[in-house]
Design a protein around this motif. Structure first.
Motif, PDB file in Angstrom:
ATOM      1  N   UNK A   1     -42.558  -9.845 -21.246  1.00 55.56           N
ATOM      2  CA  UNK A   1     -42.403 -10.163 -19.832  1.00 55.56           C
ATOM      3  C   UNK A   1     -43.134  -9.134 -18.993  1.00 55.56           C
ATOM      4  N   UNK A   2     -43.457  -9.554 -17.766  1.00 56.09           N
ATOM      5  CA  UNK A   2     -44.162  -8.626 -16.878  1.00 56.09           C
ATOM      6  C   UNK A   2     -44.104  -9.120 -15.438  1.00 56.09           C
ATOM      7  N   UNK A   3     -44.007  -8.175 -14.493  1.00 56.81           N
ATOM      8  CA  UNK A   3     -44.178  -8.463 -13.068  1.00 56.81           C
ATOM      9  C   UNK A   3     -45.659  -8.286 -12.774  1.00 56.81           C
ATOM     10  N   UNK A   4     -46.263  -9.266 -12.104  1.00 54.76           N
ATOM     11  CA  UNK A   4     -47.699  -9.225 -11.805  1.00 54.76           C
ATOM     12  C   UNK A   4     -48.002  -8.778 -10.378  1.00 54.76           C
ATOM     13  N   UNK A   5     -47.151  -9.172  -9.408  1.00 56.08           N
ATOM     14  CA  UNK A   5     -47.391  -8.793  -8.013  1.00 56.08           C
ATOM     15  C   UNK A   5     -46.091  -8.851  -7.219  1.00 56.08           C
ATOM     16  N   UNK A   6     -46.021  -8.135  -6.089  1.00 57.64           N
ATOM     17  CA  UNK A   6     -44.756  -7.985  -5.364  1.00 57.64           C
ATOM     18  C   UNK A   6     -44.540  -8.980  -4.210  1.00 57.64           C
ATOM     19  N   UNK A   7     -45.262 -10.084  -4.154  1.00 50.71           N
ATOM     20  CA  UNK A   7     -45.157 -11.001  -3.019  1.00 50.71           C
ATOM     21  C   UNK A   7     -43.911 -11.872  -3.096  1.00 50.71           C
ATOM     22  N   UNK A   8     -43.750 -12.768  -2.111  1.00 48.30           N
ATOM     23  CA  UNK A   8     -42.593 -13.642  -2.067  1.00 48.30           C
ATOM     24  C   UNK A   8     -42.731 -14.840  -2.998  1.00 48.30           C
ATOM     25  N   UNK A   9     -41.590 -15.448  -3.364  1.00 48.19           N
ATOM     26  CA  UNK A   9     -41.591 -16.580  -4.289  1.00 48.19           C
ATOM     27  C   UNK A   9     -41.833 -17.912  -3.578  1.00 48.19           C
ATOM     28  N   UNK A  10     -42.310 -18.882  -4.343  1.00 45.29           N
ATOM     29  CA  UNK A  10     -42.352 -20.259  -3.874  1.00 45.29           C
ATOM     30  C   UNK A  10     -40.941 -20.812  -4.047  1.00 45.29           C
ATOM     31  N   UNK A  11     -40.379 -21.361  -2.980  1.00 49.16           N
ATOM     32  CA  UNK A  11     -39.015 -21.904  -3.024  1.00 49.16           C
ATOM     33  C   UNK A  11     -39.034 -23.404  -2.848  1.00 49.16           C
ATOM     34  N   UNK A  12     -38.102 -24.072  -3.517  1.00 47.21           N
ATOM     35  CA  UNK A  12     -37.898 -25.506  -3.363  1.00 47.21           C
ATOM     36  C   UNK A  12     -36.586 -25.672  -2.608  1.00 47.21           C
ATOM     37  N   UNK A  13     -36.635 -26.354  -1.459  1.00 46.05           N
ATOM     38  CA  UNK A  13     -35.466 -26.478  -0.597  1.00 46.05           C
ATOM     39  C   UNK A  13     -35.527 -27.793   0.156  1.00 46.05           C
ATOM     40  N   UNK A  14     -34.435 -28.551   0.120  1.00 44.66           N
ATOM     41  CA  UNK A  14     -34.333 -29.833   0.813  1.00 44.66           C
ATOM     42  C   UNK A  14     -35.511 -30.761   0.519  1.00 44.66           C
ATOM     43  N   UNK A  15     -35.891 -30.789  -0.746  1.00 40.84           N
ATOM     44  CA  UNK A  15     -36.918 -31.725  -1.185  1.00 40.84           C
ATOM     45  C   UNK A  15     -38.341 -31.274  -0.954  1.00 40.84           C
ATOM     46  N   UNK A  16     -38.554 -30.023  -0.545  1.00 43.76           N
ATOM     47  CA  UNK A  16     -39.912 -29.549  -0.307  1.00 43.76           C
ATOM     48  C   UNK A  16     -40.054 -28.077  -0.597  1.00 43.76           C
ATOM     49  N   UNK A  17     -41.286 -27.621  -0.471  1.00 42.68           N
ATOM     50  CA  UNK A  17     -41.600 -26.211  -0.725  1.00 42.68           C
ATOM     51  C   UNK A  17     -41.857 -25.518   0.591  1.00 42.68           C
TER      52      UNK A  17
END
Length: 166
Positions: free
Chosen positions: A139-155
């Motif tokens: 396993x590895x962390x590649x970068x410190x940015x924010x995640x893509x989230x799925x919420x209420x049927x969309x991203x």
């Protein structure tokens, strides 16, 4: 009286829960395979286990399963197009993003936040999905940015994190 549980209501209610988005990757011989998946979670610290839940309609999952291992790619907030490509059941998914193989054989997508390489520990059929338990091997962390989230049927990370505008 309680409302009946139907597919539309079930999706609406569970859509209130924001989830991160991953792409599960693997190999079938030399061919790289992948599928978008927001049903992913850590399961155990000792031993290090994770789980994800591919649908029975997936054409990629049975081919990945045969290999005995899989990768989990945690998508970044700027990877919506990657999610859409891997969420499709047709087309050339890997045209949307570059990838590489780790020394352990995990297919890692370019630009992801983090990744895990796992061996399949168990598969439990449940409803219209499988529950796949994987033992983390690398396993590895590649970068410190924010995640893509799925919420209420969309991203939409902003909508998932902001208070309601009612």
């Amino acid at each position: 009286m309680l409302p009946s549980v139907n597919a539309r209501m079930f999706r609406t209610v569970l859509g209130q829960f924001a989830t991160g988005v991953t792409v599960i990757t693997g190999l079938d011989g030399e061919e790289r395979l992948g599928l978008a998946c927001q049903a992913f979670s850590s399961l155990s610290l000792d031993p290090p286990l994770v789980l994800f839940c591919p649908g029975h309609t997936s054409t990629s999952w049975p081919r990945i399963r045969r290999s005995g291992s899989f990768g989990v790619n945690v998508l970044a907030e700027d990877q919506r197009e990657v999610c859409e490509a891997f969420g499709s059941s047709s087309g050339r998914k890997f045209d949307a993003v570059g990838s590489r193989l780790t020394p352990g054989g995990t297919v890692v997508l370019d630009g992801v936040l983090a990744w895990l390489g796992c061996t399949i520990e168990a598969v439990h059929p449940s409803g219209d999905h499988d529950i796949v338990v994987g033992r983390v091997q690398e396993l590895r962390v590649e970068r410190p940015d924010g995640p893509l989230l799925y919420f209420r049927g969309g991203h939409d990370a902003a909508a998932a994190l902001a208070p309601s505008a009612r």
